[in-house]
Write a protein that holds these residues in place. Structure first.
Motif, short mmCIF file in Angstrom:
data_model
loop_
_atom_site.label_atom_id
_atom_site.label_comp_id
_atom_site.label_asym_id
_atom_site.label_seq_id
_atom_site.Cartn_x
_atom_site.Cartn_y
_atom_site.Cartn_z
N ARG A 165 -17.48 -35.07 -48.47
CA ARG A 165 -16.64 -35.75 -47.76
C ARG A 165 -15.38 -35.10 -47.33
O ARG A 165 -15.53 -34.69 -45.76
CB ARG A 165 -16.19 -37.30 -48.34
CG ARG A 165 -16.96 -37.72 -48.39
CD ARG A 165 -16.28 -39.37 -49.27
NE ARG A 165 -15.78 -38.82 -50.32
CZ ARG A 165 -14.91 -39.95 -50.93
NH1 ARG A 165 -14.90 -41.38 -50.80
NH2 ARG A 165 -13.72 -39.76 -52.40
N ASP A 166 -14.25 -34.14 -47.64
CA ASP A 166 -13.56 -33.05 -46.78
C ASP A 166 -14.56 -31.85 -46.34
O ASP A 166 -14.21 -31.55 -44.91
CB ASP A 166 -12.37 -32.66 -47.72
CG ASP A 166 -11.41 -33.92 -48.21
OD1 ASP A 166 -11.21 -34.94 -47.34
OD2 ASP A 166 -10.98 -33.70 -49.43
N ALA A 167 -15.55 -31.86 -46.67
CA ALA A 167 -16.20 -30.21 -45.97
C ALA A 167 -16.81 -30.83 -44.73
O ALA A 167 -16.72 -30.28 -43.68
CB ALA A 167 -17.12 -29.69 -47.24
N LEU A 168 -17.85 -32.21 -44.87
CA LEU A 168 -17.83 -32.91 -44.30
C LEU A 168 -16.87 -32.93 -42.76
O LEU A 168 -17.99 -33.03 -40.97
CB LEU A 168 -18.83 -34.42 -44.09
CG LEU A 168 -19.83 -33.40 -45.08
CD1 LEU A 168 -20.42 -35.42 -45.36
CD2 LEU A 168 -21.15 -33.65 -44.65
N ASN A 169 -16.03 -32.66 -42.85
CA ASN A 169 -14.57 -33.78 -41.62
C ASN A 169 -14.40 -32.25 -41.14
O ASN A 169 -13.13 -32.38 -40.16
CB ASN A 169 -13.81 -34.21 -41.75
CG ASN A 169 -14.37 -35.63 -42.73
OD1 ASN A 169 -15.06 -36.32 -41.94
ND2 ASN A 169 -13.59 -36.02 -43.77
N GLY A 170 -15.23 -30.97 -42.16
CA GLY A 170 -14.74 -29.48 -41.56
C GLY A 170 -13.38 -28.69 -41.96
O GLY A 170 -13.72 -27.67 -42.13
N ARG A 171 -13.57 -29.48 -42.94
CA ARG A 171 -12.45 -29.21 -44.50
C ARG A 171 -13.77 -27.88 -45.64
O ARG A 171 -13.48 -28.58 -46.46
CB ARG A 171 -11.66 -29.34 -44.46
CG ARG A 171 -10.30 -29.87 -43.42
CD ARG A 171 -9.25 -30.36 -44.07
NE ARG A 171 -10.00 -31.51 -45.42
CZ ARG A 171 -9.87 -32.91 -44.39
NH1 ARG A 171 -9.54 -32.94 -43.40
NH2 ARG A 171 -10.10 -33.80 -45.28
N VAL A 172 -14.75 -27.24 -44.87
CA VAL A 172 -15.56 -26.65 -46.17
C VAL A 172 -14.31 -25.54 -46.89
O VAL A 172 -13.58 -24.80 -46.45
CB VAL A 172 -16.76 -25.85 -45.08
CG1 VAL A 172 -17.61 -25.12 -46.80
CG2 VAL A 172 -16.90 -26.47 -44.23
N PRO A 173 -14.70 -25.09 -48.60
CA PRO A 173 -13.99 -24.35 -48.74
C PRO A 173 -14.51 -22.55 -49.11
O PRO A 173 -16.04 -23.07 -48.09
CB PRO A 173 -13.50 -24.53 -49.76
CG PRO A 173 -13.93 -26.33 -50.15
CD PRO A 173 -14.71 -26.75 -48.57
N PRO A 174 -13.46 -21.84 -47.98
CA PRO A 174 -14.27 -20.88 -48.51
C PRO A 174 -15.57 -20.30 -49.24
O PRO A 174 -16.22 -19.32 -48.57
CB PRO A 174 -12.97 -19.91 -48.38
CG PRO A 174 -11.51 -20.55 -48.93
CD PRO A 174 -11.81 -22.20 -48.88
N GLY A 175 -15.41 -20.60 -51.09
CA GLY A 175 -16.58 -20.26 -51.36
C GLY A 175 -17.59 -20.97 -51.06
O GLY A 175 -17.74 -21.39 -52.50
N SER A 176 -17.44 -22.15 -50.67
CA SER A 176 -18.77 -23.68 -50.62
C SER A 176 -19.55 -23.53 -49.58
O SER A 176 -19.19 -22.96 -48.34
CB SER A 176 -17.78 -24.69 -51.44
OG SER A 176 -16.94 -24.39 -52.56
N GLN A 177 -20.37 -24.29 -49.65
CA GLN A 177 -21.52 -24.76 -48.52
C GLN A 177 -22.17 -25.82 -48.35
O GLN A 177 -22.50 -26.68 -49.19
CB GLN A 177 -22.52 -23.71 -48.23
CG GLN A 177 -23.40 -23.93 -47.28
CD GLN A 177 -24.52 -22.59 -47.63
OE1 GLN A 177 -24.94 -21.96 -48.21
NE2 GLN A 177 -25.52 -22.70 -46.18
#
Length: 614
Positions: A290-302
């Motif tokens: 959910r954090d990634a969908l809000n624009g906070r995608v971890p550097p080593g993830s997709q």
């Protein structure tokens, strides 16, 4: 008594000639105009659909010769090309959205002959008509993939060597390695240079190294990409049974594909453009999707969506790619659900074993990847491809995996079969795009066939007349052998898998017609010489055949070697000529030496003959 036939010679001649005539027989039945209906990605063909196709044709006043259902496709045979066009348009409107509807030519061989393996000769594009594709390979993507493999290899090698690093980053055309201190950078430079002879390492400063491929390695990567794609394209077309393809390299990054007999390019384009592969990655359990969908995608993830559109957070690090897959087949698991069994090469098995050893109990995702053209080109004029990714399976690793494992979580058996087919045929090492396509109509091919047959008929007729006039009764024997020789060529061409008759191949047959009587001329002239020297007819026949044998053998072997060299170094048309030439040389020797001897012995041998009609 001289010139008596032995049983083994007679039986050998009869069996071989009869066998070749049997397999030449399918060519007299011709071909039907047909419409082929094949399922799309999410479609299935059933017996019910066969009835629906018949009803659809009947509603449009189209009467097919027959409708067949085999190999997961429907084949509608019609009487002529006009009916074929109308039927194709009708079926395209009814089923074109979910199915591939293509015009084709289907052999009209009787079932009993098909049961014996009899099939007509395969005709090349210039005789049968078909489609011609010129395909372009995206070389930039293959270099990026190779750099990604090198980057992952650096990380593994440095960890195993105990060299601490701060980061390994992949750029456009190089890999950058950053270290914590100068000592670690020195050790890494020495170690990696010894381990990677195909890479050039440069030191940007005390803590940063840059790795780039050497020019020789880049050239090797590009060449291998084209060669592997050629092999895979050929395998794809062969496995789907579209046609016997002609696949050749053209220039540095282009491939020519010719599919004889295919008049509709839709299905062929779908097969050839299917640039598919797999990647196996671990789910990122340390971060929240959910954090990634809000624009906070971890550097080593997709973030990649699955087939239901649910986003999944995956690690960017690729455990294994589809290039290591050597076999894939569909099946069902213990619960009756569809699955795909995958076999890896030794390198892939080792990678999978290392990757899963420390991840037992964690979920692993299978990512299906396709490259599709955007239709646009970059500044260098190269096509721009867009990468589409989808998670097709998420499974928990229950034990350390090796060279054999399975993918589950697929929606249907059809999806499992399609995925297994693409993976079994091979993952294209680089995206490809059709940049040019041409269709050769069957009417032009028919005209070429008619002109070629005229050349063969005229050549054969003149040779038959000459031999009959010049050698009288023995000329009749030579003519029987010549006709037998043609039948044998057709039978062998029909029997050899992958052999294709082209217009140059017909030229080879015309040349063989003229060359085939050379052996008979040598034998007959030798018999005449023996008769002039006062030998009896029986002695003349015996010495004529025995004395001419070595000369015939030497002359034909040298010509056969020339044909072999043409086949080895030539391209499509040259290969077609050389194949018929080599087959014709072999059959002409057989008919001139064995078949004519059997006939001559049967007519004149073992009896008192006062005079020979020669």
């Amino acid at each position: 008594m001289l010139n008596k036939n032995s049983i083994w010679k007679v039986l050998s001649a009869i069996i071989i000639v009869f066998g070749c005539a049997l397999y030449a027989l399918p060519n007299i039945y011709g071909e039907d105009h047909a419409i082929q209906i094949s399922p799309g990605r999410d479609a299935v063909i059933t017996d019910v659909m066969v009835e629906q196709v018949g009803q659809t044709l009947a509603q449009n006043n189209i009467t097919p010769k027959r409708i067949e259902f085999e190999n997961d496709r429907i084949l509608v045979r019609v009487s002529d090309s006009d009916t074929q066009l109308i039927a194709r348009e009708t079926l395209e409107k009814a089923y074109g959205e979910d199915y591939f509807v293509a015009m084709n030519l289907a052999p009209d061989t009787p079932e009993w002959l098909e049961a014996l393996g009899g099939t007509p000769m395969k005709l090349g594009l210039d005789l049968r008509g078909g489609v011609h594709f010129l395909m372009e390979v995206d070389m930039s993507e293959v270099v990026v993939k190779s750099l990604e493999d090198a980057k992952n290899g650096f990380r593994t090698a440095l960890r195993e060597e105990g060299i601490r690093y701060r980061g390994v980053t992949q750029k456009d055309n190089y890999v950058e390695l950053t270290f914590r201190d100068e000592e670690a950078a020195d050790k890494a430079l020495f170690f990696l240079r010894n381990q990677n002879r195909d890479l050039s390492f440069n030191r940007l400063d005390d803590l940063v190294l840059r790795a780039v491929f050497t020019e020789a390695k880049l050239q090797e990567i590009r060449t291998n990409a084209v060669n592997q794609n050629i092999t895979i394209i050929r395998n794809r077309v062969n496995q789907l049974g579209v046609a016997e393809p002609l696949v050749q390299k053209q220039g540095a990054d282009r491939i020519v594909v010719q599919l004889p007999g295919i008049q509709d390019t839709a299905q062929a384009k779908e097969i050839l453009n299917a640039t598919a592969t797999l990647e196996f990655r671990m789910l990122d359990l340390r971060n929240d999707v959910r954090d990634a969908l809000n624009g906070r995608v971890p550097p080593g993830s997709q973030v990649i969506e699955d087939q239901q559109g649910v986003p999944q957070l995956l690690e960017k690090r690729v455990m294994l790619t589809g290039s290591h897959i050597i076999d894939a087949n569909s099946g069902v698991d213990e619960y009756g659900l569809p699955k795909v069994n995958i076999s890896l090469d030794s390198e892939g098995g080792n990678k999978m074993s290392r990757a899963t050893r420390d991840n037992i109990g964690n979920p692993m995702a299978t990512v299906f990847i396709e490259y599709k053209s955007t239709g646009e080109r970059n500044a260098e004029g190269k096509l721009i491809f867009e990468k589409y990714e989808q998670v097709i399976s998420v499974a928990t690793i229950r034990a350390q995996l090796g060279s054999r494992f399975e993918i589950t979580g697929l929606d249907s058996p059809k999806e499992a079969r399609d995925l297994a087919l693409l993976l079994r045929a091979g993952a294209l090492i680089a995206p490809i795009q059709i940049v040019e396509e041409r269709t050769v109509g069957p009417s032009l091919g028919q005209e070429n066939i008619e002109l070629g047959m005229q050349a063969i008929t005229y050549g054969l007729g003149l040779v038959l007349v000459f031999m009959l006039i010049y050698y009288k009764a023995f000329g009749v024997v030579a003519n029987i052998a010549l006709v037998t020789n043609l039948v044998m060529i057709v039978g062998i061409m029909s029997l050899i898998p992958g052999a294709t008759l082209t217009l140059p191949g017909m030229a080879g047959i015309v040349l063989t017609v003229g060359m085939a009587v050379d052996a008979n001329v040598l034998i007959y002239e030798r018999i005449r010489e023996e008769l002039r020297d006062g030998r009896s007819p029986q002695q003349a026949i015996h010495h004529g055949y025995d004395s001419a044998f070595s000369t015939i053998l030497d002359a034909n072997i040298t010509t056969f070697i020339a044909g072999l060299i043409l086949f080895a170094v030539g391209t499509g048309p040259i290969k077609g000529f050389s194949i018929t030439l080599m087959i014709g040389i072999a059959t002409s020797m057989f008919t001139a030496i064995l078949v004519t001897r059997v006939i001559v012995n049967a007519v004149w041998g073992g009896k008192r003959v006062e005079k020979l009609a020669i």
